[in-house]
Design an enzyme around this catalytic site. Sequence first.
Site, mmCIF file in Angstrom:
data_model
loop_
_atom_site.group_PDB
_atom_site.id
_atom_site.type_symbol
_atom_site.label_atom_id
_atom_site.label_comp_id
_atom_site.label_asym_id
_atom_site.label_seq_id
_atom_site.Cartn_x
_atom_site.Cartn_y
_atom_site.Cartn_z
ATOM 1 N N ASP A 42 -9.964 5.755 44.178
ATOM 2 C CA ASP A 42 -10.216 6.891 45.033
ATOM 3 C C ASP A 42 -10.129 8.481 44.407
ATOM 4 O O ASP A 42 -10.632 9.539 44.826
ATOM 5 C CB ASP A 42 -9.026 7.028 46.199
ATOM 6 C CG ASP A 42 -7.564 7.162 45.675
ATOM 7 O OD1 ASP A 42 -7.399 7.415 44.461
ATOM 8 O OD2 ASP A 42 -6.656 7.446 46.588
ATOM 9 N N SER A 43 -10.130 7.962 43.035
ATOM 10 C CA SER A 43 -10.517 9.220 42.110
ATOM 11 C C SER A 43 -11.822 9.539 42.162
ATOM 12 O O SER A 43 -12.268 10.870 42.024
ATOM 13 C CB SER A 43 -10.079 8.612 40.753
ATOM 14 O OG SER A 43 -10.912 7.589 40.363
ATOM 15 N N ASP A 81 -9.280 0.878 45.754
ATOM 16 C CA ASP A 81 -8.196 1.798 46.214
ATOM 17 C C ASP A 81 -8.148 1.838 47.794
ATOM 18 O O ASP A 81 -9.260 1.827 48.503
ATOM 19 C CB ASP A 81 -8.471 3.058 45.722
ATOM 20 C CG ASP A 81 -7.248 3.708 44.677
ATOM 21 O OD1 ASP A 81 -6.179 2.830 44.575
ATOM 22 O OD2 ASP A 81 -7.597 4.189 43.865
ATOM 23 N N LYS A 110 -5.615 -1.994 45.894
ATOM 24 C CA LYS A 110 -4.439 -1.102 45.319
ATOM 25 C C LYS A 110 -4.073 0.029 46.241
ATOM 26 O O LYS A 110 -4.710 0.683 47.016
ATOM 27 C CB LYS A 110 -4.920 -0.464 43.988
ATOM 28 C CG LYS A 110 -3.613 0.447 43.538
ATOM 29 C CD LYS A 110 -4.064 1.002 41.948
ATOM 30 C CE LYS A 110 -4.902 2.224 41.969
ATOM 31 N NZ LYS A 110 -4.473 3.349 42.455
ATOM 32 N N GLU A 112 -0.675 3.069 46.953
ATOM 33 C CA GLU A 112 0.554 3.840 46.517
ATOM 34 C C GLU A 112 1.690 3.929 47.225
ATOM 35 O O GLU A 112 1.765 3.981 48.088
ATOM 36 C CB GLU A 112 -0.101 5.597 46.449
ATOM 37 C CG GLU A 112 -1.536 5.589 45.292
ATOM 38 C CD GLU A 112 -1.766 6.992 45.272
ATOM 39 O OE1 GLU A 112 -0.961 7.859 45.897
ATOM 40 O OE2 GLU A 112 -2.998 7.369 44.819
ATOM 41 N N GLU A 179 1.895 5.638 36.918
ATOM 42 C CA GLU A 179 1.171 6.717 36.411
ATOM 43 C C GLU A 179 2.048 7.682 36.069
ATOM 44 O O GLU A 179 3.051 8.230 36.897
ATOM 45 C CB GLU A 179 0.195 6.980 37.494
ATOM 46 C CG GLU A 179 -0.618 8.337 37.155
ATOM 47 C CD GLU A 179 -1.953 8.652 38.150
ATOM 48 O OE1 GLU A 179 -2.278 7.783 38.921
ATOM 49 O OE2 GLU A 179 -2.443 9.809 37.919
#
Length: 262
Positions: A42-43, A81, A110, A112, A179
């Site tokens: 999602d960057s 993501d 993925k 978070e 991270e």
Amino acid sequence: MTVPEFQRQKSKGKKLVVVTAYDALFARIVEQSGIEAILVGDSLGVVVQGNSDTLSVTMDDMVYHTRLVAGAREKALVIADMPFMSYQVSVEDAVRNAGRLIQSGAGAVKLEGGVAMLDRVQALTRVGIPVMGHIGMTPQSVNQYGGYRVQGREEAQAEGLLADARALEAGGAFSLVLEAIPAPLAKAITEAVSIPTIGIGAGPDCDGQVLVLYDLLGLFDEFSPKFVKPYAHLKADALQALRRFKEEVECQKFPSDLESYQ
Ligand code: KIV
């Protein structure tokens, strides 16, 4: 690369290499490099869409970019993501949205968060969707941190992250992104879990490393965390090429006979 193969690399002591990609062109270049895992991160909210954070990325954005990357996939494992608000509200949302990413061609998703996301990880694993966890500095919580800051420097925080890692492993996560945490903590987490840890700003002792492709290629330079190493300078090359094109059109050097039909 399959999820079980990805996991086996840890016991073989072979470092895992992951990079992001958001479209077919770069996905093919990554494949040709021999890198075997692509993260549709999602960057993309920052490096493709030009926002200052990842929070406005939607499920539709992720589905679109996952399709582009997965369509170009040959051997690599494609991990997509889960964007902000696609899994935080309920377990049902998490399953439905992860399912959309798998139907778009991802081999895994993925998300978070640590212990707080355990029920999501368990639910996804139960329905056959491999989940990569992501702990430490999780960019979707940037507003809570008040900026992108290294996490886990204090003992209590470090213990919390270790507990998160253990919980995610027990919940069925197949791998963990660590991270922006101190290298000794990443080492301790890597030793404490049997699933591979993939570091970004987490030192050399993780089982693998991930970087954002545009950072690695020197294409994105609006801000650059300490952990980024540019292996090329494509922005400088692109600028030089564009300036030469402009100059040659203006002074009528381009097109020449070579580029013209007679
Ligand atoms: O979105 C992303 O690119 C990521 C990596 C930086 C791990 O989550």
